[in-house]
Design a protein around this motif. Structure first.
Motif, PDB file in Angstrom:
ATOM      1  N   LEU A 214       0.818  -1.204   0.000  1.00 29.77           N
ATOM      2  CA  LEU A 214       0.000   0.000   0.000  1.00 29.77           C
ATOM      3  C   LEU A 214       0.857   1.262   0.000  1.00 29.77           C
ATOM      4  O   LEU A 214       0.570   2.224  -0.723  1.00 29.77           O
ATOM      5  CB  LEU A 214      -0.954   0.006   1.195  1.00 29.77           C
ATOM      6  CG  LEU A 214      -2.062  -1.045   1.189  1.00 29.77           C
ATOM      7  CD1 LEU A 214      -2.918  -0.923   2.450  1.00 29.77           C
ATOM      8  CD2 LEU A 214      -2.930  -0.900  -0.057  1.00 29.77           C
ATOM      9  N   ALA A 215       1.902   1.268   0.801  1.00 30.32           N
ATOM     10  CA  ALA A 215       2.773   2.438   0.861  1.00 30.32           C
ATOM     11  C   ALA A 215       3.503   2.649  -0.457  1.00 30.32           C
ATOM     12  O   ALA A 215       3.566   3.768  -0.978  1.00 30.32           O
ATOM     13  CB  ALA A 215       3.772   2.287   2.004  1.00 30.32           C
ATOM     14  N   ASP A 216       4.045   1.569  -1.021  1.00 29.14           N
ATOM     15  CA  ASP A 216       4.864   1.727  -2.220  1.00 29.14           C
ATOM     16  C   ASP A 216       4.030   1.970  -3.467  1.00 29.14           C
ATOM     17  O   ASP A 216       4.385   2.815  -4.309  1.00 29.14           O
ATOM     18  CB  ASP A 216       5.785   0.512  -2.380  1.00 29.14           C
ATOM     19  CG  ASP A 216       6.836   0.472  -1.281  1.00 29.14           C
ATOM     20  OD1 ASP A 216       7.442   1.523  -1.013  1.00 29.14           O
ATOM     21  OD2 ASP A 216       7.044  -0.596  -0.684  1.00 29.14           O
ATOM     22  N   LEU A 217       2.907   1.279  -3.610  1.00 32.60           N
ATOM     23  CA  LEU A 217       2.009   1.595  -4.711  1.00 32.60           C
ATOM     24  C   LEU A 217       1.489   3.021  -4.557  1.00 32.60           C
ATOM     25  O   LEU A 217       1.261   3.725  -5.551  1.00 32.60           O
ATOM     26  CB  LEU A 217       0.851   0.602  -4.760  1.00 32.60           C
ATOM     27  CG  LEU A 217      -0.214   0.846  -5.838  1.00 32.60           C
ATOM     28  CD1 LEU A 217       0.394   0.889  -7.231  1.00 32.60           C
ATOM     29  CD2 LEU A 217      -1.309  -0.224  -5.764  1.00 32.60           C
ATOM     30  N   GLY A 218       1.328   3.458  -3.312  1.00 36.30           N
ATOM     31  CA  GLY A 218       0.924   4.844  -3.063  1.00 36.30           C
ATOM     32  C   GLY A 218       1.903   5.838  -3.646  1.00 36.30           C
ATOM     33  O   GLY A 218       1.506   6.917  -4.113  1.00 36.30           O
ATOM     34  N   HIS A 219       3.197   5.494  -3.640  1.00 33.29           N
ATOM     35  CA  HIS A 219       4.202   6.386  -4.246  1.00 33.29           C
ATOM     36  C   HIS A 219       3.999   6.478  -5.751  1.00 33.29           C
ATOM     37  O   HIS A 219       4.153   7.550  -6.348  1.00 33.29           O
ATOM     38  CB  HIS A 219       5.610   5.888  -3.935  1.00 33.29           C
ATOM     39  CG  HIS A 219       5.962   5.920  -2.470  1.00 33.29           C
ATOM     40  ND1 HIS A 219       5.653   6.980  -1.651  1.00 33.29           N
ATOM     41  CD2 HIS A 219       6.612   5.013  -1.684  1.00 33.29           C
ATOM     42  CE1 HIS A 219       6.080   6.742  -0.424  1.00 33.29           C
ATOM     43  NE2 HIS A 219       6.668   5.559  -0.418  1.00 33.29           N
ATOM     44  N   ILE A 220       3.694   5.346  -6.387  1.00 37.69           N
ATOM     45  CA  ILE A 220       3.404   5.366  -7.824  1.00 37.69           C
ATOM     46  C   ILE A 220       2.189   6.250  -8.091  1.00 37.69           C
ATOM     47  O   ILE A 220       2.196   7.094  -8.997  1.00 37.69           O
ATOM     48  CB  ILE A 220       3.169   3.944  -8.363  1.00 37.69           C
ATOM     49  CG1 ILE A 220       4.485   3.177  -8.453  1.00 37.69           C
ATOM     50  CG2 ILE A 220       2.493   3.986  -9.738  1.00 37.69           C
ATOM     51  CD1 ILE A 220       4.358   1.762  -9.001  1.00 37.69           C
ATOM     52  N   CYS A 221       1.140   6.057  -7.309  1.00 36.76           N
ATOM     53  CA  CYS A 221      -0.080   6.840  -7.508  1.00 36.76           C
ATOM     54  C   CYS A 221       0.193   8.335  -7.337  1.00 36.76           C
ATOM     55  O   CYS A 221      -0.278   9.153  -8.143  1.00 36.76           O
ATOM     56  CB  CYS A 221      -1.160   6.388  -6.531  1.00 36.76           C
ATOM     57  SG  CYS A 221      -1.837   4.741  -6.866  1.00 36.76           S
ATOM     58  N   ALA A 222       0.944   8.692  -6.306  1.00 32.90           N
ATOM     59  CA  ALA A 222       1.236  10.106  -6.061  1.00 32.90           C
ATOM     60  C   ALA A 222       2.079  10.692  -7.187  1.00 32.90           C
ATOM     61  O   ALA A 222       1.815  11.810  -7.660  1.00 32.90           O
ATOM     62  CB  ALA A 222       1.940  10.269  -4.718  1.00 32.90           C
ATOM     63  N   SER A 223       3.107   9.958  -7.625  1.00 30.10           N
ATOM     64  CA  SER A 223       3.985  10.465  -8.680  1.00 30.10           C
ATOM     65  C   SER A 223       3.280  10.540 -10.025  1.00 30.10           C
ATOM     66  O   SER A 223       3.597  11.395 -10.860  1.00 30.10           O
ATOM     67  CB  SER A 223       5.229   9.575  -8.805  1.00 30.10           C
ATOM     68  OG  SER A 223       6.007   9.635  -7.626  1.00 30.10           O
ATOM     69  N   SER A 224       2.318   9.627 -10.253  1.00 34.30           N
ATOM     70  CA  SER A 224       1.614   9.569 -11.530  1.00 34.30           C
ATOM     71  C   SER A 224       0.290  10.336 -11.515  1.00 34.30           C
ATOM     72  O   SER A 224      -0.383  10.427 -12.552  1.00 34.30           O
ATOM     73  CB  SER A 224       1.335   8.107 -11.905  1.00 34.30           C
ATOM     74  OG  SER A 224       2.531   7.368 -12.045  1.00 34.30           O
TER      75      SER A 224
END
Length: 320
Positions: A214-224
């Motif tokens: 959840l945390a790491d996919l969250g980084h993808i979501c935030a950056s994208s």
């Protein structure tokens, strides 16, 4: 004594490379980046009692200290080349150095990764490794390219390392194969370097799962600037995890446990089958776990499509 330890590390991890013009022994290494390549650089620090349990075998610490960094290169689609090592030790312990260097070298050898410099000092057991790798210009994987409609996938299985840590903390007997497997996944993660290389020109975004899905996919979501919806039933979990822990616990480990060092990535829907076939050939596989959507944040749904709440979102060093 310090310099004899450095010599010992150098001898035990020696790896010849033509692009290392001057390695350990001077004030700085001299390295030649091949023409037509960009340099990818990553660094991670591991502290005893935070990133690995007190009492972890020296060889496992050496392996993991390098593995977590190679995982960063994998997430960028980079080929490993060189490493720097800063090692802080409570005392000059030759036996620890021998074990640490053996584990480090065992993982470095298949990648022809050369240890080219570093430092040793006295203090609480702490290891910092910086890795350098090559990637063709414009080919690096990043976190910022995911688009609505892309599919979210992960390599391997999730939650094993968190379960292994709990086994260690609760002093669970390690004489059964399942417990040993989970602890091995904690102590010796497999960096998905080959998978990262295979995802060049195919994945729209990629990250390694170090702090929890959840945390790491969250980084993808935030950056994208997108959101994601995940199907909890599709989360890939090992038989060892499912046998030793109940459904809710194993699911929470998979979503938030961290330390698995698998790759989480997004791919346009029309490329999913080909990517899954290619990663299956590499032995790690790739499981479809959700999709990228408009908006922000991550929603995890159960089998009936209802949103699930998670007790935690992932690891945070200053909120653990």
């Amino acid at each position: 004594m310090e310099f004899s330890l450095i010599d010992r590390i150098r001898d035990l991890t020696a790896q010849a490379r033509d692009d290392v013009r001057l390695g350990i022994g001077d004030d700085a290494a001299l390295l030649a980046v091949p023409p037509g390549q960009e340099l990818a650089v990553a660094i991670d620090t591991m502290v005893e009692g935070v990133h690995f349990p007190v009492g972890t075998a020296a060889a496992d610490i050496g392996w993991k200290a390098l593995a977590v960094n190679l995982s960063d290169l994998a997430a960028m689609g980079a080929t490993p080349a060189w490493a720097l090592l800063a090692l802080t030790l409570p005392k000059a312990d030759v036996a620890f150095i021998d074990g640490f260097a053996a584990g480090f070298a065992q993982l470095a050898q298949p990648y022809r990764l050369a240890l080219v410099g570093g430092d040793t000092t006295r203090g609480a057991l702490t290891i910092s490794v910086a890795v350098h790798g090559f990637v063709p210009p414009g080919k690096a994987l990043t976190r910022s390219g995911a688009q609505a409609g892309d599919v979210v996938l992960v390599t391997g299985t999730l939650g094993d390392a968190a379960a292994g840590l709990q086994c260690v903390q609760r002093h669970r007997r390690s004489d059964d194969a399942q417990t040993r497997y989970l602890i091995e996944r904690l102590n010796r993660p497999t960096p998905r370097v080959a998978a990262g290389l295979a995802l060049r020109d195919r994945a729209s975004a990629c990250i390694d799962v170090s702090d929890g899905l959840l945390a790491d996919l969250g980084h993808i979501c935030a950056s994208s600037h997108v959101g994601a919806e995940l199907d909890a039933a599709m989360l890939p979990r090992s038989s060892a995890l499912l046998d030793l822990f109940d459904e809710t616990t194993s699911r929470d480990f998979a979503l938030s446990g961290g330390d698995d060092y698998e790759l989480c990535f997004t791919v346009p829907a029309q490329q999913v089958a080909a990517v899954q076939a290619d990663l299956a050939k590499l032995g790690c596989g790739a499981t479809r776990i959700g999709r990228v959507v408009e908006g922000e944040g991550i929603i995890v749904r159960d089998r009936d499509g209802h949103p699930l709440a998670s007790s935690r979102q992932g690891w945070d060093h200053f909120n653990a």
